[in-house]
Design an enzyme around this catalytic site. Structure first.
Site, mmCIF file in Angstrom:
data_model
loop_
_atom_site.group_PDB
_atom_site.id
_atom_site.type_symbol
_atom_site.label_atom_id
_atom_site.label_comp_id
_atom_site.label_asym_id
_atom_site.label_seq_id
_atom_site.Cartn_x
_atom_site.Cartn_y
_atom_site.Cartn_z
ATOM 1 N N SER A 288 0.839 -1.200 0.000
ATOM 2 C CA SER A 288 0.000 0.000 0.000
ATOM 3 C C SER A 288 0.873 1.247 0.000
ATOM 4 C CB SER A 288 -0.908 0.020 1.229
ATOM 5 O OG SER A 288 -1.661 1.227 1.256
ATOM 6 N N LYS A 343 -4.589 -6.785 3.159
ATOM 7 C CA LYS A 343 -4.507 -5.683 2.194
ATOM 8 C C LYS A 343 -5.891 -5.397 1.602
ATOM 9 C CE LYS A 343 -2.722 -2.646 -0.681
ATOM 10 N NZ LYS A 343 -3.747 -2.396 -1.682
ATOM 11 N N HIS A 346 -7.756 -3.566 4.227
ATOM 12 C CA HIS A 346 -7.165 -2.226 4.225
ATOM 13 C C HIS A 346 -7.857 -1.365 3.171
ATOM 14 C CE1 HIS A 346 -4.481 0.657 2.209
ATOM 15 N NE2 HIS A 346 -3.814 0.811 3.341
ATOM 16 N N ASN A 347 -8.034 -1.927 1.974
ATOM 17 C CA ASN A 347 -8.683 -1.175 0.901
ATOM 18 C C ASN A 347 -10.155 -0.924 1.193
ATOM 19 O OD1 ASN A 347 -6.175 -1.518 -0.247
ATOM 20 N ND2 ASN A 347 -6.962 -2.056 -2.263
ATOM 21 N N GLU A 350 -10.267 1.868 3.469
ATOM 22 C CA GLU A 350 -9.926 3.021 2.626
ATOM 23 C C GLU A 350 -11.157 3.531 1.871
ATOM 24 O OE1 GLU A 350 -7.678 3.151 -1.575
ATOM 25 O OE2 GLU A 350 -6.399 2.461 0.071
#
Length: 622
Positions: A288, A343, A346-347, A350
């Site tokens: 990231s 990940k 995480h997105n 986000e």
């Protein structure tokens, strides 16, 4: 290695002197029966060679205890080379001497006193299986030139390989090179479309002066030290599988492939299992930070076998961003697809953080502020709610093109590349209510129906009030509230996956590597590092509980005012709806379960019976 007569002994002798290591001629280790058979003009079979090859293998193993050696041997078949390098494959380098039949036949006929005659040369050529991973040198060169070529190839090896030179691949390459690593670069060759990409890229940046550029896969793989470490920077999806199959014939046991793209964690697990069966290590690494992060220091989330991670750890941790204590924002996440899972989430977090800022923008616009004024308001948010996304939003709002702000000229259609979709699917599959991620994803989907939205706006008129009765402080507090719920839902999803898949994920360490380099870095994330040391559920932390109760009046006021003024704020709304539905001892789900039992005989439990007994009722008889 090579057929008889290529000059293996001559070159081996010269090379041993050049490198100051012992030389051994494999022919000297043939048993008498093999020599007798060849003297009669009879070719050796595999059974004849087995003991001889094993003897040479033992010799190599013994010599490796010191500083190694040079052994010359025909080693014509791949199976022979497998025996010769048994248990020492990563310490073995093959040099393949090659030439035409005519040239070699001439040399054999000029050789005196050797048991091997030119009559056997045809059988050697027919037996020869050219090695895929070898330094290949033509014997038409002079012996001294051949030795120089071999030495240069032996010394010219890279520690780490980058496969794919797109935006992220190029940035990571420059990052690695700037840290002093010797790297190899590969990009495919497509005539008229992609030609000399690696060479041109190397020549563009001074930090890549020692990098080795390739568009030939065998040369690229052979340029790497064993065990080879290759990071794949290609688009997620089937292309990853194609690249793996492309590389496999050139790889050896113990080599390591790292997928640095945004691959689906389920596919990563499949690839992990597949390559494990091939004795190749596979690491799914979430990266990231975008182009700038990849160049200056991203947050990296590698998942795979711990022993494989240790071999790539020096490279990944060197290029990662550093936290407040100067520790790398990179850590071993867990096994299988865990790196790509975190990940992915995480997105998802986000997506929500971006949507919340878009909703703040919408509210402040409805209150009569222009982008410059909104940027100034958001500057004030930095004291209590700072984040990378807040900072870039301020920059975006201040960018002008001519007399107008650029943001006003951008089509209101928000794209996505799949990770928000995957996160929403995962939260449904795992039964975790990460409702804000789903809401943010659907907000993007709604935005894409531009033509239908324009048509609907003509039939369902909205009356947004430019004098929205809200204070900047109330919107800030509502924003802080929604962000807490977003982070709770995201980390709760990760914790559930960790338990379900036996990954043993450390939420505090995960929050730590998200404090710098990544897109969702923020002051709040930094605080979660400490919070997760005592609990995996931030809604049980007394400080966060107190904060939520303090902020709750503002989120209620903001959401109510926006609904009354027909301002769409799906994520702000969902944050308070979630807490209202979650923080309740007795919900309306009892009626739903009764409905399920009525039409489907799904049964129910009773609150006046704690034995876990299930009941079914004939609801038609009142």
């Amino acid at each position: 290695m090579g057929v008889s007569g290529v000059g293996k002994s001559t070159i081996g002798n010269l090379l041993s002197k050049e490198l100051s290591i012992p030389f051994f001629d494999g022919d000297d280790y043939h048993p008498k029966e093999n020599i007798l058979k060849m003297s009669k003009g009879e070719p050796l079979n595999d059974t004849d060679r087995l003991g001889w090859l094993q003897t040479l293998n033992k010799l190599a193993i013994q010599q490796l205890k010191d500083k190694g050696c040079i052994i010359v041997c025909s080693a014509l078949k791949e199976s022979y080379r497998t025996i010769l390098s048994a248990t020492i494959k990563n310490s073995t380098k093959w040099v393949f001497l090659t030439g035409s039949f005519e040239l070699i036949e001439k040399r054999i006929n000029e050789r005196k006193g050797h048991f091997m005659s030119s009559d056997l040369l045809k059988s050697q050529f027919s037996t020869l299986e050219e090695p895929k991973n070898a330094i290949k040198v033509a014997i038409s060169l002079t012996p001294n030139t051949i030795v120089k070529v071999i030495r240069k190839e032996l010394e010219n090896t890279a520690e780490f390989g980058l496969f794919g030179l797109g935006v992220m691949g190029k940035s990571l390459s420059r990052n690695l090179a700037s840290k002093g690593f010797n790297i190899s670069l590969f990009n495919r060759h497509l005539s008229g479309k992609e030609e000399d990409v690696a060479v041109n890229f190397k020549n563009e940046f001074k930090e890549l002066a020692t990098a080795l550029p390739f568009d030939d896969i065998a040369s690229f793989v052979n340029s790497l030290q064993k065990p080879r470490k290759i990071m794949l920077m290609v688009n997620a999806g089937k292309i990853v599988d194609h690249v793996i199959e492309y590389l496999l014939p050139f790889l050896d046991e113990g080599d390591i492939l790292i997928d640095g793209g945004n691959s689906n964690y389920n596919k990563t697990k499949e690839r992990f299992d597949y390559l494990t069966s091939k004795h190749i290590h596979f690491i799914g690494a979430g990266v990231s930070g975008g182009e700038e992060g990849a160049l200056k220091g991203p947050s990296i989330m590698p998942g795979g076998h711990k022993e494989a991670y240790k071999k790539v750890q020096p490279f990944l941790e060197a290029i990662a961003a550093k936290d407040a204590n100067n520790m790398p924002c990179c850590t071993h996440i867990g096994t299988e697809g865990s790196g790509h899972f975190v990940k992915m989430v995480h997105n998802g977090i986000e997506y929500v953080e971006m949507q919340l800022l878009a909703e703040v923008f919408l509210m402040l616009t409805a209150m009569g502020n222009n982008p410059d004024q909104i940027a100034t308001i958001l500057e004030g948010y930095k004291d209590t709610a700072n984040s990378y996304l807040l900072e870039i939003t301020i920059d975006i709002l201040r960018k002008k093109e001519g007399d107008d702000w650029l943001v006003n000229k951008i089509m209101d259609k928000a794209g996505n590349k799949g990770t928000g979709n995957w996160t929403t699917i995962a939260t449904a599959e795992l039964g975790v209510p990460s409702t804000m991620i789903a809401s943010a994803l659907f907000a993007r989907y709604i935005s894409f129906f531009k033509d239908e939205r324009i048509a609907a706006s003509k039939h369902f008129s909205t009356t947004t009030d430019a004098n929205l009765d809200l204070s900047v402080a109330a919107i800030l507090e509502a924003y802080q509230f929604a962000r807490i719920i977003n982070h709770y839902q995201g980390f709760r999803l990760i914790d559930e996956a960790s338990a379900r898949y036996n990954w043993g994920l450390n939420l505090s360490e995960l929050a730590r590597i998200w404090t710098n380099g990544c897109i969702i870095r923020s002051d709040f994330m930094s605080g979660l590092v400490k919070t997760f040391k005592t609990t995996n559920n931030i809604l049980t932390d007394k400080d966060i509980i107190s904060t939520i109760n303090t902020l709750k009046p503002s989120i209620k006021k903001v959401v109510a005012a926006c609904i009354l003024n027909e301002i769409p704020i799906p994520n702000f709304s969902e944050s308070i709806n979630f807490l209202n539905g979650f923080a309740v001892a007795n919900s309306s789900a009892n009626l739903i379960q009764a409905q399920r039992d009525y039409f489907g005989a799904h049964t129910y439990q009773r609150i006046d019976n704690n034995t876990n007994k299930f009941y079914h009722t004939d609801w038609k008889n009142h």
